[in-house]
Design a protein around this motif. Structure first.
Motif, PDB file in Angstrom:
ATOM      1  N   ALA A 238       0.822  -1.219   0.000  1.00  0.00           N
ATOM      2  CA  ALA A 238       0.000   0.000   0.000  1.00  0.00           C
ATOM      3  C   ALA A 238       0.854   1.267   0.000  1.00  0.00           C
ATOM      4  O   ALA A 238       0.506   2.267  -0.634  1.00  0.00           O
ATOM      5  N   GLY A 239       1.983   1.233   0.705  1.00  0.00           N
ATOM      6  CA  GLY A 239       2.867   2.387   0.731  1.00  0.00           C
ATOM      7  C   GLY A 239       3.490   2.662  -0.631  1.00  0.00           C
ATOM      8  O   GLY A 239       3.580   3.816  -1.064  1.00  0.00           O
ATOM      9  N   GLN A 240       3.907   1.604  -1.312  1.00  0.00           N
ATOM     10  CA  GLN A 240       4.480   1.755  -2.654  1.00  0.00           C
ATOM     11  C   GLN A 240       3.429   2.237  -3.651  1.00  0.00           C
ATOM     12  O   GLN A 240       3.730   3.033  -4.548  1.00  0.00           O
ATOM     13  N   LYS A 241       2.203   1.767  -3.488  1.00  0.00           N
ATOM     14  CA  LYS A 241       1.119   2.219  -4.361  1.00  0.00           C
ATOM     15  C   LYS A 241       0.848   3.708  -4.148  1.00  0.00           C
ATOM     16  O   LYS A 241       0.650   4.459  -5.105  1.00  0.00           O
ATOM     17  N   MET A 242       0.849   4.105  -2.885  1.00  0.00           N
ATOM     18  CA  MET A 242       0.633   5.516  -2.570  1.00  0.00           C
ATOM     19  C   MET A 242       1.706   6.372  -3.228  1.00  0.00           C
ATOM     20  O   MET A 242       1.416   7.414  -3.834  1.00  0.00           O
ATOM     21  N   TRP A 243       2.954   5.922  -3.130  1.00  0.00           N
ATOM     22  CA  TRP A 243       4.065   6.653  -3.744  1.00  0.00           C
ATOM     23  C   TRP A 243       3.933   6.674  -5.267  1.00  0.00           C
ATOM     24  O   TRP A 243       4.207   7.675  -5.903  1.00  0.00           O
ATOM     25  N   PHE A 244       3.488   5.553  -5.850  1.00  0.00           N
ATOM     26  CA  PHE A 244       3.315   5.488  -7.307  1.00  0.00           C
ATOM     27  C   PHE A 244       2.357   6.560  -7.793  1.00  0.00           C
ATOM     28  O   PHE A 244       2.642   7.282  -8.758  1.00  0.00           O
ATOM     29  N   TRP A 245       1.213   6.705  -7.123  1.00  0.00           N
ATOM     30  CA  TRP A 245       0.208   7.678  -7.556  1.00  0.00           C
ATOM     31  C   TRP A 245       0.674   9.111  -7.317  1.00  0.00           C
ATOM     32  O   TRP A 245       0.437   9.999  -8.154  1.00  0.00           O
ATOM     33  N   VAL A 246       1.342   9.360  -6.213  1.00  0.00           N
ATOM     34  CA  VAL A 246       1.856  10.705  -5.944  1.00  0.00           C
ATOM     35  C   VAL A 246       2.961  11.053  -6.929  1.00  0.00           C
ATOM     36  O   VAL A 246       3.016  12.170  -7.461  1.00  0.00           O
ATOM     37  N   CYS A 247       3.840  10.080  -7.190  1.00  0.00           N
ATOM     38  CA  CYS A 247       4.964  10.315  -8.099  1.00  0.00           C
ATOM     39  C   CYS A 247       4.491  10.574  -9.525  1.00  0.00           C
ATOM     40  O   CYS A 247       4.981  11.498 -10.180  1.00  0.00           O
ATOM     41  N   THR A 248       3.551   9.763 -10.018  1.00  0.00           N
ATOM     42  CA  THR A 248       3.112   9.895 -11.409  1.00  0.00           C
ATOM     43  C   THR A 248       2.088  11.016 -11.587  1.00  0.00           C
ATOM     44  O   THR A 248       2.360  12.011 -12.271  1.00  0.00           O
ATOM     45  N   LEU A 249       0.935  10.888 -10.944  1.00  0.00           N
ATOM     46  CA  LEU A 249      -0.100  11.921 -11.106  1.00  0.00           C
ATOM     47  C   LEU A 249       0.363  13.248 -10.524  1.00  0.00           C
ATOM     48  O   LEU A 249       0.172  14.311 -11.128  1.00  0.00           O
ATOM     49  N   GLY A 250       0.971  13.197  -9.325  1.00  0.00           N
ATOM     50  CA  GLY A 250       1.498  14.423  -8.730  1.00  0.00           C
ATOM     51  C   GLY A 250       2.609  15.003  -9.578  1.00  0.00           C
ATOM     52  O   GLY A 250       2.714  16.219  -9.744  1.00  0.00           O
ATOM     53  N   GLY A 282       4.348  19.859  -4.114  1.00  0.00           N
ATOM     54  CA  GLY A 282       5.764  19.642  -3.810  1.00  0.00           C
ATOM     55  C   GLY A 282       5.992  19.174  -2.385  1.00  0.00           C
ATOM     56  O   GLY A 282       6.880  18.359  -2.125  1.00  0.00           O
ATOM     57  N   PHE A 283       5.199  19.680  -1.433  1.00  0.00           N
ATOM     58  CA  PHE A 283       5.314  19.231  -0.035  1.00  0.00           C
ATOM     59  C   PHE A 283       5.154  17.714   0.049  1.00  0.00           C
ATOM     60  O   PHE A 283       5.959  17.017   0.669  1.00  0.00           O
ATOM     61  N   LEU A 284       4.083  17.216  -0.567  1.00  0.00           N
ATOM     62  CA  LEU A 284       3.765  15.788  -0.505  1.00  0.00           C
ATOM     63  C   LEU A 284       4.830  14.962  -1.216  1.00  0.00           C
ATOM     64  O   LEU A 284       5.245  13.906  -0.724  1.00  0.00           O
ATOM     65  N   ILE A 285       5.272  15.440  -2.368  1.00  0.00           N
ATOM     66  CA  ILE A 285       6.271  14.703  -3.152  1.00  0.00           C
ATOM     67  C   ILE A 285       7.596  14.596  -2.402  1.00  0.00           C
ATOM     68  O   ILE A 285       8.193  13.515  -2.330  1.00  0.00           O
ATOM     69  N   ILE A 286       8.061  15.690  -1.827  1.00  0.00           N
ATOM     70  CA  ILE A 286       9.334  15.666  -1.096  1.00  0.00           C
ATOM     71  C   ILE A 286       9.257  14.713   0.096  1.00  0.00           C
ATOM     72  O   ILE A 286      10.173  13.910   0.332  1.00  0.00           O
ATOM     73  N   ALA A 287       8.155  14.764   0.849  1.00  0.00           N
ATOM     74  CA  ALA A 287       7.995  13.905   2.025  1.00  0.00           C
ATOM     75  C   ALA A 287       8.008  12.429   1.634  1.00  0.00           C
ATOM     76  O   ALA A 287       8.688  11.607   2.265  1.00  0.00           O
ATOM     77  N   LEU A 288       7.263  12.080   0.575  1.00  0.00           N
ATOM     78  CA  LEU A 288       7.175  10.678   0.176  1.00  0.00           C
ATOM     79  C   LEU A 288       8.418  10.208  -0.570  1.00  0.00           C
ATOM     80  O   LEU A 288       8.730   9.016  -0.553  1.00  0.00           O
ATOM     81  N   LEU A 289       9.129  11.119  -1.241  1.00  0.00           N
ATOM     82  CA  LEU A 289      10.384  10.730  -1.886  1.00  0.00           C
ATOM     83  C   LEU A 289      11.409  10.299  -0.837  1.00  0.00           C
ATOM     84  O   LEU A 289      12.080   9.264  -0.998  1.00  0.00           O
ATOM     85  N   THR A 291      10.724   9.170   2.091  1.00  0.00           N
ATOM     86  CA  THR A 291      10.197   7.910   2.623  1.00  0.00           C
ATOM     87  C   THR A 291      10.567   6.746   1.716  1.00  0.00           C
ATOM     88  O   THR A 291      11.029   5.691   2.172  1.00  0.00           O
ATOM     89  N   HIS A 292      10.363   6.917   0.408  1.00  0.00           N
ATOM     90  CA  HIS A 292      10.651   5.868  -0.573  1.00  0.00           C
ATOM     91  C   HIS A 292      12.135   5.500  -0.553  1.00  0.00           C
ATOM     92  O   HIS A 292      12.487   4.305  -0.578  1.00  0.00           O
ATOM     93  N   ILE A 293      13.008   6.495  -0.491  1.00  0.00           N
ATOM     94  CA  ILE A 293      14.449   6.236  -0.469  1.00  0.00           C
ATOM     95  C   ILE A 293      14.847   5.509   0.812  1.00  0.00           C
ATOM     96  O   ILE A 293      15.637   4.554   0.783  1.00  0.00           O
ATOM     97  N   TYR A 294      14.270   5.928   1.937  1.00  0.00           N
ATOM     98  CA  TYR A 294      14.590   5.271   3.204  1.00  0.00           C
ATOM     99  C   TYR A 294      14.169   3.806   3.183  1.00  0.00           C
ATOM    100  O   TYR A 294      14.933   2.918   3.585  1.00  0.00           O
TER     101      TYR A 294
END
Length: 330
Positions: A238-250, A282-289, A291-294
């Protein structure tokens, strides 16, 4: 014929030409003198600046667009200091943009970057890294998956880093470094627009939400303990899916809003709206990026290898992606 043209003696023509050249010279000299004297940073008579004492060229403006007979007057400049959301003179998004961009956005980005990094540093120190047996490996990503992922990921990370450089440009001293970051930002955006689209089409089916994703969110993916119990997740949790949608659509929202600001093909209020949207997403993208790297580099030992060589350890797959593991066995 040689001494006379158009009914005037040659000497008279030369005299007229000299007078015309003298007039042009005096006009240019006067213009240059005016321009040098009109330096906005040079105080004028009475202690005012050029912009406060020079009338704007209102002949080029429509009557309804005339806000002030001055280029921008002293009273108007002073009023900027008292702008606030909901003031009686507020028009459009001007004061909202000025207030947020000038006082809050850079601070919020700093809080997000530092706060998220500190949170994961605490997680690493308290919970620690999860380790799995990587003896037997199963292929989960194709060569095409790997190439498209990295061709989208590298420019995406560059976009985020150069974006932060521009946000903190004043702290970093501005100048050539920030201009270079701006140029890289634009080039990387073009690359992401291409490969981000390919990645979206490639993984959209795997990123669709499933009922078991709710259970994953309720237990935070099992990352709050070292227990090795099967976690409800498909090929992507679910976390990876959340990042996928934020990364692509965002990311696509960032590309579009960035294009509006770069090419300025809209009215000023629309551009302000795009700038506000660009920062908020950008706030959401930076926070989740972060997270994804960690999660990929630090939270699970060897997790990054799956998107480098396409293989994942069987134990890691069986525990962290239990539903996908069952599908592979079936």
């Amino acid at each position: 014929m040689l001494c006379q043209m158009y009914g005037k003696p040659l000497m008279e023509i030369k005299g007229d030409s000299m007078k015309s050249l003298l007039r042009i010279f005096l006009m240019v000299l006067g213009f240059c003198t005016f321009m040098l004297a009109a330096n906005p940073s040079v105080p004028q008579e009475g202690g005012k600046q050029y912009a406060e004492v020079t009338s704007g060229n209102n002949t080029l403006m429509k009557l309804e667009d005339k806000a002030n007979p001055k280029l921008y007057g002293g009273a108007e400049v002073a009023a900027i200091k008292t702008w606030g959301v909901g003031s009686p003179n507020s028009l459009g998004l001007g004061e909202t943009f000025t207030l947020l961009q000038g006082h809050y956005f850079s601070t919020l980005f700093a809080v997000i970057v530092v706060g998220v990094i500190l949170a994961f540093l605490g997680h690493y120190m308290v919970i620690g890294q999860k380790k799995f047996n990587h003896g037997k490996k199963i292929r989960v990503f194709s060569a095409y998956n790997i190439v498209v992922h990295w061709c989208a990921a590298v420019p995406f990370v560059l976009i985020c880093l150069t974006g932060l450089v521009m946000i903190f440009g004043d702290v970093l001293g501005g100048g050539g470094f920030v201009r270079l970051a701006r140029n890289i930002h634009g080039i990387a955006t073009i690359a992401f627009a291409i490969f981000g689209t390919l990645m979206f089409l490639m993984w959209i089916k795997n990123a669709l939400p499933k009922a078991y994703d709710i259970e994953w969110l309720m237990i935070m993916g099992g990352y709050l303990s070292q227990d090795k119990k099967p976690i409800p997740a498909g090929k992507f949790n679910a976390g990876q899916k959340m990042w996928f949608w934020v990364c692509t659509l965002g990311g696509f929202v960032m590309v579009i809003s960035g294009a509006y600001m770069f090419f300025q093909f809209a009215d000023i209020d629309t551009l302000r709206g795009m700038a506000l949207l660009h920062n908020i997403v950008g706030f959401l993208i930076i926070a989740l990026l972060i997270t994804h790297i960690y999660m990929a580099v630090f939270a699970i030992e060897g997790a990054l290898n799956s998107i480098l060589d396409g293989h994942m350890g069987e134990e890691e797959l069986a525990i962290l992606h239990s539903h996908y593991y069952k599908e592979l066995n079936a």
